[in-house]
Design a protein around this motif. Structure first.
Motif, PDB file in Angstrom:
ATOM      1  N   THR A   8      -3.486   0.357  -0.554  1.00  0.00           N
ATOM      2  CA  THR A   8      -3.937   1.383   0.386  1.00  0.00           C
ATOM      3  C   THR A   8      -2.906   1.727   1.453  1.00  0.00           C
ATOM      4  N   TYR A   9      -2.367   0.726   2.122  1.00  0.00           N
ATOM      5  CA  TYR A   9      -1.421   0.993   3.208  1.00  0.00           C
ATOM      6  C   TYR A   9       0.033   0.754   2.811  1.00  0.00           C
ATOM      7  N   ALA A  10       0.259   0.251   1.609  1.00  0.00           N
ATOM      8  CA  ALA A  10       1.610  -0.126   1.204  1.00  0.00           C
ATOM      9  C   ALA A  10       2.313   0.939   0.362  1.00  0.00           C
ATOM     10  N   SER A  11       1.579   1.845  -0.229  1.00  0.00           N
ATOM     11  CA  SER A  11       2.174   2.801  -1.154  1.00  0.00           C
ATOM     12  C   SER A  11       1.858   4.225  -0.705  1.00  0.00           C
ATOM     13  N   ASP A  12       2.879   4.941  -0.233  1.00  0.00           N
ATOM     14  CA  ASP A  12       2.634   6.291   0.270  1.00  0.00           C
ATOM     15  C   ASP A  12       3.215   7.390  -0.611  1.00  0.00           C
ATOM     16  N   HIS A  13       3.681   7.039  -1.793  1.00  0.00           N
ATOM     17  CA  HIS A  13       4.261   8.035  -2.699  1.00  0.00           C
ATOM     18  C   HIS A  13       3.933   7.646  -4.130  1.00  0.00           C
ATOM     19  N   ILE A  14       3.545   8.613  -4.930  1.00  0.00           N
ATOM     20  CA  ILE A  14       3.334   8.398  -6.365  1.00  0.00           C
ATOM     21  C   ILE A  14       4.649   8.760  -7.051  1.00  0.00           C
ATOM     22  N   PRO A  15       5.298   7.815  -7.686  1.00  0.00           N
ATOM     23  CA  PRO A  15       6.614   8.091  -8.287  1.00  0.00           C
ATOM     24  C   PRO A  15       6.498   8.811  -9.638  1.00  0.00           C
ATOM     25  N   TYR A  16       5.841   9.968  -9.641  1.00  0.00           N
ATOM     26  CA  TYR A  16       5.580  10.689 -10.891  1.00  0.00           C
ATOM     27  C   TYR A  16       6.852  11.090 -11.621  1.00  0.00           C
ATOM     28  N   GLU A  17       7.932  11.287 -10.875  1.00  0.00           N
ATOM     29  CA  GLU A  17       9.185  11.696 -11.515  1.00  0.00           C
ATOM     30  C   GLU A  17       9.796  10.565 -12.353  1.00  0.00           C
ATOM     31  N   VAL A  48     -20.290  20.761  -8.843  1.00  0.00           N
ATOM     32  CA  VAL A  48     -19.472  19.867  -9.666  1.00  0.00           C
ATOM     33  C   VAL A  48     -18.114  19.750  -8.976  1.00  0.00           C
ATOM     34  N   THR A  49     -17.770  18.522  -8.567  1.00  0.00           N
ATOM     35  CA  THR A  49     -16.569  18.308  -7.773  1.00  0.00           C
ATOM     36  C   THR A  49     -15.834  17.061  -8.218  1.00  0.00           C
ATOM     37  N   LEU A  50     -14.528  17.172  -8.347  1.00  0.00           N
ATOM     38  CA  LEU A  50     -13.654  16.031  -8.574  1.00  0.00           C
ATOM     39  C   LEU A  50     -12.881  15.817  -7.280  1.00  0.00           C
ATOM     40  N   ASN A  51     -12.961  14.605  -6.734  1.00  0.00           N
ATOM     41  CA  ASN A  51     -12.302  14.284  -5.466  1.00  0.00           C
ATOM     42  C   ASN A  51     -11.269  13.185  -5.662  1.00  0.00           C
ATOM     43  N   PHE A  52     -10.276  13.180  -4.807  1.00  0.00           N
ATOM     44  CA  PHE A  52      -9.309  12.084  -4.759  1.00  0.00           C
ATOM     45  C   PHE A  52      -8.984  11.843  -3.287  1.00  0.00           C
ATOM     46  N   THR A  53      -8.968  10.571  -2.875  1.00  0.00           N
ATOM     47  CA  THR A  53      -8.771  10.208  -1.478  1.00  0.00           C
ATOM     48  C   THR A  53      -7.628   9.211  -1.349  1.00  0.00           C
ATOM     49  N   SER A  54      -6.861   9.335  -0.277  1.00  0.00           N
ATOM     50  CA  SER A  54      -5.780   8.403   0.002  1.00  0.00           C
ATOM     51  C   SER A  54      -5.570   8.298   1.511  1.00  0.00           C
ATOM     52  N   TYR A  55      -5.026   7.203   1.925  1.00  0.00           N
ATOM     53  CA  TYR A  55      -4.678   7.005   3.327  1.00  0.00           C
ATOM     54  C   TYR A  55      -3.527   7.928   3.742  1.00  0.00           C
ATOM     55  N   TYR A  56      -2.638   8.252   2.796  1.00  0.00           N
ATOM     56  CA  TYR A  56      -1.439   9.047   3.097  1.00  0.00           C
ATOM     57  C   TYR A  56      -1.555  10.474   2.561  1.00  0.00           C
ATOM     58  N   GLU A  57      -1.160  11.428   3.375  1.00  0.00           N
ATOM     59  CA  GLU A  57      -1.114  12.816   2.930  1.00  0.00           C
ATOM     60  C   GLU A  57      -0.147  12.975   1.762  1.00  0.00           C
ATOM     61  N   SER A  58       0.975  12.277   1.789  1.00  0.00           N
ATOM     62  CA  SER A  58       1.973  12.415   0.726  1.00  0.00           C
ATOM     63  C   SER A  58       1.407  11.990  -0.637  1.00  0.00           C
ATOM     64  N   THR A  59       0.543  11.001  -0.661  1.00  0.00           N
ATOM     65  CA  THR A  59      -0.089  10.589  -1.920  1.00  0.00           C
ATOM     66  C   THR A  59      -1.007  11.688  -2.435  1.00  0.00           C
ATOM     67  N   ILE A  60      -1.723  12.344  -1.538  1.00  0.00           N
ATOM     68  CA  ILE A  60      -2.585  13.460  -1.923  1.00  0.00           C
ATOM     69  C   ILE A  60      -1.744  14.600  -2.491  1.00  0.00           C
ATOM     70  N   ILE A  61      -0.655  14.909  -1.831  1.00  0.00           N
ATOM     71  CA  ILE A  61       0.231  15.978  -2.311  1.00  0.00           C
ATOM     72  C   ILE A  61       0.780  15.624  -3.690  1.00  0.00           C
ATOM     73  N   ASP A  62       1.199  14.379  -3.892  1.00  0.00           N
ATOM     74  CA  ASP A  62       1.723  13.944  -5.189  1.00  0.00           C
ATOM     75  C   ASP A  62       0.658  14.024  -6.278  1.00  0.00           C
ATOM     76  N   PHE A  63      -0.549  13.542  -5.988  1.00  0.00           N
ATOM     77  CA  PHE A  63      -1.619  13.575  -6.985  1.00  0.00           C
ATOM     78  C   PHE A  63      -1.970  15.016  -7.336  1.00  0.00           C
ATOM     79  N   GLN A  64      -2.061  15.853  -6.314  1.00  0.00           N
ATOM     80  CA  GLN A  64      -2.370  17.254  -6.540  1.00  0.00           C
ATOM     81  C   GLN A  64      -1.271  17.917  -7.388  1.00  0.00           C
ATOM     82  N   TYR A  65      -0.028  17.560  -7.143  1.00  0.00           N
ATOM     83  CA  TYR A  65       1.086  18.095  -7.930  1.00  0.00           C
ATOM     84  C   TYR A  65       0.960  17.678  -9.393  1.00  0.00           C
ATOM     85  N   ILE A  66       0.655  16.408  -9.628  1.00  0.00           N
ATOM     86  CA  ILE A  66       0.504  15.915 -10.999  1.00  0.00           C
ATOM     87  C   ILE A  66      -0.572  16.711 -11.733  1.00  0.00           C
ATOM     88  N   ILE A  67      -1.709  16.899 -11.098  1.00  0.00           N
ATOM     89  CA  ILE A  67      -2.816  17.617 -11.741  1.00  0.00           C
ATOM     90  C   ILE A  67      -2.500  19.100 -11.887  1.00  0.00           C
TER      91      ILE A  67
END
Length: 128
Positions: A8-17, A48-67
């Motif tokens: 939760t607090y240790a990972s602020d980026h999804i390394p999708y690349e 009908v809603t699909l949600n994703f939550t994270s402590y970091y905005e950057s994780t949300i941006i990364d997840f949204q980019y992946i999708i």
């Protein structure tokens, strides 16, 4: 790939690349299973809603980019903050189902509770 306990607090980026493209949907499904939510009205007719939550905005941006840009290309920018976390969502039966179809395709491992909700949603579209 930042897969660590108590992330939760240790990972602020999804390394999708760094993730091989053939594993990206499985990786995103694991993120959804951990920090996502699928909600709908009792008869699937609305909300009908699909949600994703994270402590970091950057994780949300990364997840949204992946999708939105890699798995199910479309335009979307539904991120916002509530309490102490960031949140993004996709709404509508067909939009949510197209995302979930992509996530569950060829992914034999998943959280059964969420998978069963996905199957109910998928079945509901045959009745409308």
């Amino acid at each position: 790939y930042n897969i660590i306990p108590n992330k939760t607090y240790a990972s602020d980026h999804i390394p999708y690349e760094k993730i091989p493209p053939e594993f990206l949907s499985a990786f995103a499904l694991g993120l959804f299973d951990g920090d996502g939510c699928l909600t709908y009205s009792s008869d699937f007719s609305s909300d009908v809603t699909l949600n994703f939550t994270s402590y970091y905005e950057s994780t949300i941006i990364d997840f949204q980019y992946i999708i939105d840009k890699i798995l199910v290309p479309k335009e979307n920018s539904n991120k916002n903050i509530f309490t102490s976390a960031w949140h993004t969502q996709w709404r509508g039966r067909r939009q949510v189902l197209s995302i979930l179809d992509c996530l569950y395709e060829n992914c034999p491992r998943h959280l059964d509770r969420k998978y069963q909700k996905y199957l109910k949603l998928k079945q509901s579209l045959n009745t409308f």
